[in-house]
Scaffold this active site. Structure first.
Site, short mmCIF file in Angstrom:
data_model
loop_
_atom_site.label_atom_id
_atom_site.label_comp_id
_atom_site.label_asym_id
_atom_site.label_seq_id
_atom_site.Cartn_x
_atom_site.Cartn_y
_atom_site.Cartn_z
N ARG A 165 0.77 -1.18 0.02
CA ARG A 165 0.04 -0.05 0.09
C ARG A 165 0.98 1.26 0.16
NH1 ARG A 165 -3.30 -3.89 0.06
NH2 ARG A 165 -2.09 -4.03 -1.89
N SER A 242 -10.80 -0.01 2.87
CA SER A 242 -10.21 -0.29 4.17
C SER A 242 -9.61 0.78 4.69
CB SER A 242 -9.05 -1.33 3.98
OG SER A 242 -9.62 -2.54 3.55
N GLU A 336 -5.12 4.02 5.66
CA GLU A 336 -4.51 3.95 4.49
C GLU A 336 -4.82 4.89 3.39
OE1 GLU A 336 -5.68 -0.19 2.53
OE2 GLU A 336 -6.34 1.00 1.03
C1 LIG Z 1 -15.45 0.35 -1.73
C2 LIG Z 1 -14.00 0.41 -1.80
C3 LIG Z 1 -13.21 -0.75 -1.89
C4 LIG Z 1 -11.76 -0.39 -2.09
N1 LIG Z 1 -11.05 -1.57 -2.24
C5 LIG Z 1 -9.67 -1.63 -2.41
C6 LIG Z 1 -8.84 -2.71 -2.65
O1 LIG Z 1 -9.26 -3.82 -2.62
N2 LIG Z 1 -7.37 -2.54 -2.61
C7 LIG Z 1 -6.76 -1.23 -2.75
O2 LIG Z 1 -5.75 -1.20 -2.86
N3 LIG Z 1 -7.59 -0.10 -2.56
C8 LIG Z 1 -9.19 -0.14 -2.48
N4 LIG Z 1 -9.94 0.87 -2.43
C9 LIG Z 1 -8.97 2.10 -2.27
C10 LIG Z 1 -9.31 3.02 -3.72
O3 LIG Z 1 -10.01 2.40 -4.50
C11 LIG Z 1 -7.89 2.82 -4.51
O4 LIG Z 1 -6.80 3.34 -3.74
C12 LIG Z 1 -7.73 3.73 -5.82
O5 LIG Z 1 -6.90 3.31 -6.58
C13 LIG Z 1 -8.00 5.17 -5.64
O6 LIG Z 1 -8.22 5.56 -6.85
P1 LIG Z 1 -9.13 6.91 -7.12
O7 LIG Z 1 -8.93 7.24 -8.51
O8 LIG Z 1 -10.26 7.14 -6.34
O9 LIG Z 1 -7.99 7.84 -6.20
P2 LIG Z 1 -8.37 9.50 -5.40
O10 LIG Z 1 -9.08 8.91 -4.22
O11 LIG Z 1 -8.94 10.17 -6.35
O12 LIG Z 1 -6.97 9.94 -5.08
C14 LIG Z 1 -6.33 9.18 -4.11
C15 LIG Z 1 -4.98 9.69 -4.01
O13 LIG Z 1 -3.95 9.76 -5.18
C16 LIG Z 1 -3.68 10.90 -5.65
N5 LIG Z 1 -3.97 10.62 -7.28
C17 LIG Z 1 -4.83 10.11 -7.92
N6 LIG Z 1 -4.85 10.00 -9.10
C18 LIG Z 1 -3.57 10.66 -9.34
C19 LIG Z 1 -2.57 10.62 -10.51
N7 LIG Z 1 -3.15 10.39 -11.51
N8 LIG Z 1 -1.28 11.32 -10.34
C20 LIG Z 1 -0.70 11.66 -9.14
N9 LIG Z 1 -1.66 11.54 -7.86
C21 LIG Z 1 -2.86 11.07 -8.05
C22 LIG Z 1 -4.75 11.91 -4.74
O14 LIG Z 1 -4.16 13.22 -4.95
C23 LIG Z 1 -4.84 11.24 -3.55
O15 LIG Z 1 -3.73 11.56 -2.97
C24 LIG Z 1 -11.41 0.81 -2.05
C25 LIG Z 1 -11.94 2.01 -2.02
C26 LIG Z 1 -13.43 1.81 -1.87
C27 LIG Z 1 -14.37 2.96 -1.60
#
Ligand SMILES: Cc1cc2nc3c(=O)[nH]c(=O)nc-3n(C[C@H](O)[C@H](O)[C@H](O)COP(=O)(O)OP(=O)(O)OC[C@H]3O[C@@H](n4cnc5c(N)ncnc54)[C@H](O)[C@@H]3O)c2cc1C
Length: 344
Positions: A165, A242, A336
């Site tokens: 992570r 999580s 996380e």
């Molecule tokens: C129901 C649920 C289940 C989930 N299950 C998992 C799982 O099984 N495994 C897991 O690892 N995660 C899980 N997650 C967490 C999440 O989905 C992941 O971390 C996902 O990759 C986040 O993507 P996002 O586009 O929503 O990022 P955001 O929430 O929009 O951004 C997250 C962070 O990354 C940065 N960021 C986003 N895109 C970029 C980019 N292109 N360049 C630079 N920085 C960037 C943002 O500034 C922020 O700091 C889950 C979340 C939810 C709500």
């Protein structure tokens, strides 16, 4: 190339899966890669990159700066070999659309990451993982805008610092991920199934392979049962997945703790302890509630907004859980998601 266009509303709660977060001073939408670069380069103050909003906790006072909503799309094969392909995915592409595409095309390597919310470009940020796969297994390059040098860099995995992570991108606003290259095997079968619960549900032994679609369907079913697939009607999914990572302790610390807990030994002698086990044994059951927020009724690790919550209340609940676990076991839980404009 012009900067991105203004977004219709500036309340960030509209753009997070927790449905929490206050106003942004400036909110823009980037639908082309060059717009991301131009907007970040020309932004007057602080910049927040937001894609799916599924791994951020944004303070109730919002963000004093420019929020760039990533909405770029695109999936294309950039290298084609007899046994593998390299697929380039735009940062704003919804992650699960890419997984569905890969399964459909007979490209193997990300099928166990089905159903994870958010964008492809965010997957390197915390080395997204689930059910025995993580993106570090398949990423061969991250194309990133380096805000320090003002250049676009193509970063091989060795420069990405992937760990559990974590990566060089997390808690670091130097890089903006623009595109990600994945090397996938040409195969109608999944990568070897590594996760015991998934193997059990598939009716196979750990290490066996199954049809890609079967792996995807089974993972989606397991995730749905735990509220880990987004469903606007189900408040158990109004979360960041999580909230806590599984604590990793040294072998000596593990022995000192004297816990009768399930655990996973790491290659380096460290020991990973399931945070859910610690939370439950510290007295926090599924459904344990705060003010408009609660532990999901389906998954101990998910802290959820029941509809009337605030970020303040969510973090109060998180602190109560963290302190309870520390008091009972002497183990520290760490969040996380990325916290923006708030502290834990
Ligand atoms: C129901 C649920 C289940 C989930 N299950 C998992 C799982 O099984 N495994 C897991 O690892 N995660 C899980 N997650 C967490 C999440 O989905 C992941 O971390 C996902 O990759 C986040 O993507 P996002 O586009 O929503 O990022 P955001 O929430 O929009 O951004 C997250 C962070 O990354 C940065 N960021 C986003 N895109 C970029 C980019 N292109 N360049 C630079 N920085 C960037 C943002 O500034 C922020 O700091 C889950 C979340 C939810 C709500």
């Amino acid at each position: 190339m012009s900067d991105a266009t203004a977004a219709p509303q500036t309340d960030l709660s509209a753009y997070t899966t927790l449905r929490l977060g206050g106003p942004a001073s400036i909110l823009t939408v980037a639908t082309e890669t060059q717009q991301i670069v131009a907007t970040v380069r020309n932004a007057p103050g602080d910049v927040l990159i937001l894609a799916g909003g599924s791994n951020v906790v944004i303070g109730d006072d919002g963000f004093d700066g420019t929020v760039v909503l990533l909405r770029t799309r695109g999936i294309r094969v950039v290298e084609s070999h007899e046994e593998s392909v390299v697929v380039r995915v735009a940062a704003g592409e919804p992650w699960d659309d890419f997984v569905a595409y890969a399964v459909d095309q007979g490209f193997s390597g990300v099928e166990c990451l089905s159903g994870i919310p958010g964008s492809a470009g965010a997957t390197p940020i915390q080395n997204v993982g689930a059910y025995g796969q993580e993106v570090a297994h398949t990423i061969v390059a991250v194309h990133a805008y380096d805000r320090r040098t003002g250049t676009i860099r193509v970063m091989p995995p060795a420069e990405c610092g992937f760990a559990y992570r974590a990566s060089v991108f997390k808690h670091n606003d130097r890089y903006v991920v623009l595109e990600v290259d994945f090397r996938l095997a040409r195969s109608s079968e999944s990568a070897p199934i590594r996760y015991a619960e998934l193997a059990r549900n598939l009716g196979v032994e750990a290490g066996d392979r199954v049809a890609l679609q079967q792996a995807r369907d089974t993972v989606l079913k397991l995730r749905e049962q735990k509220g880990m697939v987004l469903d606007p009607a189900d408040r158990d999914t109004w979360s960041v997945g999580s909230f806590f990572t599984n604590p990793v302790v040294s072998a000596a610390e593990w022995t000192g703790l004297g816990l009768d807990a399930p655990h996973w030994p790491g290659d380096d002698g460290s020991v990973k302890i399931p945070a859910a086990w610690l939370i439950e044994r510290a007295g926090f059951a599924k459904g344990f509630a705060g003010d408009g927020v609660a532990i999901s009724s389906k998954h101990t690790l998910a802290l959820t907004n029941r509809g009337t919550g605030t970020t303040g209340a969510l973090l109060d609940l998180a602190r109560t859980v963290r302190d309870g676990v520390r008091e009972k076991f002497g183990v520290e839980l760490h969040p996380e998601p990325v916290l923006i404009g708030c502290t834990f």
